[in-house]
Design an enzyme around this catalytic site. Structure first.
Site: not given
Ligand code: ATP
Ligand code: MG
Ligand code: MG
Length: 561
Positions: A32, A259, A269
């Site tokens: 995202e 993760r 963030k």
């Molecule tokens: P964050 O809130 O930490 O930014 P998120 O899941 O909101 O994480 P996204 O932008 O949705 O972030 O992430 C894109 C992809 O990266 C998704 O498929 C998510 O599952 C993966 N991802 C995010 N954080 C991790 C992590 N710590 N380890 C492995 N994959 C991750």
């Molecule tokens: Mg994110």
């Molecule tokens: Mg997300």
């Protein structure tokens, strides 16, 4: 030397592949665009792109841009840059928002199938319907679920036309509230959002699809074979499958992996924003942060990150790693890839009375002749590090002190100190004098030095952990109370030998190859080992007149400052 699918060669996720041994694997990395990526995302990138590559397929970079309130243009660019910096080229770059019309049509279809309804319940009511506090009460459906298809269709079209205010109504999937899985309890499919224009579609849309509605359908549209996501989506697998099946579209297969978490830092963030706003760090790319732009600015090579992720492998387990382990991986990578130079953090002049200027040929790596060599000028006055001199000698001390001999790396002879001068006001030694000690063939210790010709002054920034503890979030009063006051130590008058110019000209160093076009020429790709000091890279604050260096990692774990 980067092997992007090393972990899959060891068999990771073979079970997932074998469930659907498609010859044309298609995966996607779906961030995202609402923030900068962090070290955890590097795993997601490596898993999705690596899995596709290993099975001869392709991987999309899909911006999951369905929430206009949180998304900004700068994140799109930064995400793309980082994916390429990690050496992955997306098969195509797509946007969930490109499918807004198609998704809307799918939603109408779902309404027509009697599997979605426009609901006007409040959050409190919805919570009660889902069993209330702790889910202890029986679940039930609201009266909106009983509306006719025609009624729902008209209302949904009114939603699109902007006839409702935000939160007044929303489109809800008609799933199965008797199912034990909360992801089946009539999830939201569309919400009204009218306050912010979407960065791609402007004011075109007044309704936006939710993650639960969008993700599986975009996967389906793109023909994703294996939709790999993190384990917090395990329960979502059921709704993911339910929606594609209900709409009779192509059904990708969702599978989950653990993760990657890092302890001793914060990745969220909201928390990083706080650090940036309070100017605790320079910006989102501060070398002390574990955002990928921060890690990059600090000088960590992309290959080191991939090697680290590959070493960890991928299973359904969450991997929690200490910063020290990550640094150990970086060290291992740098050890074999970067040239060595001599640098002094805190210089003090050493005048060698019987020395003459002489050119010395120095290899860039004592272990790897392929790295070549360069010439430095040894001069009768050299600078050594203040930390390598003691005013009073002792038996268990092997560096320079009055009457004591120390070796100078690659210099003609070891040096014996004869006297020193001190600034009485500051108590600091201002000059050491000595002579060559031609009797001593091999000194006990060799220290680095920098000659007065060709060397240059640089600012060296030594970064230490930003937080004092392993779990900053557990600190009393929150992570802001756990800040390490010495997380950045600056040496404004460090000196670097003349070989730096060549390292700079040749960056990224050939042995560190595999760095993408984007990384090339970036200041952070000027990396070297400062012998006996640490690994360094050039910082983006550098100008033609002033070089700034970041410590990437120390030479050994716990080497202190
Ligand atoms: P964050 O809130 O930490 O930014 P998120 O899941 O909101 O994480 P996204 O932008 O949705 O972030 O992430 C894109 C992809 O990266 C998704 O498929 C998510 O599952 C993966 N991802 C995010 N954080 C991790 C992590 N710590 N380890 C492995 N994959 C991750
Ligand atoms: Mg994110
Ligand atoms: Mg997300």
């Amino acid at each position: 030397p980067i092997d992007p699918d090393a972990m899959f060669k060891q068999g990771f996720l073979d079970d997932v592949y074998n469930e659907r041994p498609d010859k044309n694997v298609v995966t996607r990395f779906p961030p995202e665009p609402n923030g900068y990526l962090h070290i955890g995302h590097a795993k997601a990138i490596a898993v999705n792109f690596g899995f596709a590559k290993h099975h001869g397929g392709v991987c999309y970079l899909r911006y999951d841009d369905t929430n206009p309130e949180k998304e900004e243009e700068k994140y799109f660019t930064a995400i793309q840059d980082v994916v390429r910096w990690l050496e992955f080229e997306p098969f195509k770059i797509t946007y969930s928002s490109d499918n807004f019309e198609k998704l809307y049509q799918m939603a109408e279809k779902l309404v027509n199938l009697g599997k979605a309804y426009v609901c006007a319940c409040t959050d409190v009511e919805i919570k009660l319907q889902r069993g209330g506090e702790k889910g202890a009460q029986p679940r039930y459906r609201c009266q909106h679920a009983e509306q006719s298809v025609e009624d729902n269709l008209a209302k949904f079209r009114d939603m699109r036309a902007g006839k409702y205010k935000p939160r007044e109504v929303f489109l809800r999937m008609n799933q199965d509230i008797t199912d034990g899985n909360p992801q089946m309890w009539d999830l939201a499919a569309y919400r009204i959002k009218t306050d912010t224009p979407h960065h791609r579609t402007g004011w075109d849309w007044k309704i936006y699809p939710t993650y639960d509605f969008t993700h599986c359908l975009c996967d389906s549209f793109e023909g994703i074979t294996h939709s790999l996501c993190t384990t917090e989506f395990i329960l979502s697998r059921v709704s993911y499958e339910w929606l594609n099946k209900s709409l009779e579209v192509y059904e990708p297969m969702q599978r989950e992996y653990g993760r990657l978490n890092l302890t001793g830092t914060v990745l969220s963030k909201r928390k990083i924003l706080k650090l940036v706003e309070e100017r605790t760090v320079r910006d989102w790319d501060d070398p002390r942060l574990y955002t990928l732009i921060g890690i990059r600015r600090r000088g960590v090579p992309p290959g080191a990150i991939l090697e680290f992720v590959n070493e960890l492998g991928v299973t359904a387990n969450i991997t929690t790693i200490q910063i020290q382990r990550f640094e150990q991986s970086i060290r291992k990578y740098l050890e074999k890839t970067v040239p060595r130079l001599m640098m002094i953090l805190d210089p003090v002049p050493l005048v060698i009375e019987d020395a003459e200027a002489v050119d010395i040929e120095l290899p860039f790596s004592p272990k790897d002749p392929k790295m070549g060599s360069h010439t430095v000028k040894f001069t009768p006055t050299v600078c050594i590090d203040r930390a390598d001199f003691r005013e009073v000698d002792s038996k268990d001390y092997f560096r320079l002190a009055p009457g004591k001999t120390v070796g100078l790396l690659n210099a003609p002879f070891p040096v014996k100190a004869t006297s020193f001068t001190k600034d009485e006001a500051t108590g600091k030694v201002t000059e050491i004098r000595g002579v060559f000690d031609k009797e001593t063939k091999k000194a006990k210790t060799y220290i680095q030095w920098v000659g007065t010709e060709g060397s240059r002054k640089v600012e060296a920034r030594i970064h230490n952990p930003l937080f004092k503890s392993e779990k900053p979030d557990d600190a009393e009063g929150g992570f802001l109370n756990d800040l390490n006051p010495d997380s950045e130590v600056i040496y404004p008058d460090a000196l670097i030998e003349s070989g730096f110019d060549e390292v700079k000209r040749c960056a990224p160093w050939p042995e560190a190859a595999g760095e993408s076009e984007l990384g090339k020429g970036g200041p952070e790709s000027v990396r070297f080992q400062a012998m006996r000091v640490a690994y360094f890279a050039m910082d983006s604050d550098s100008t033609d007149d002033k070089i700034v260096l970041n410590r990437i990692v120390s030479l050994k774990e716990d080497a202190g400052k």
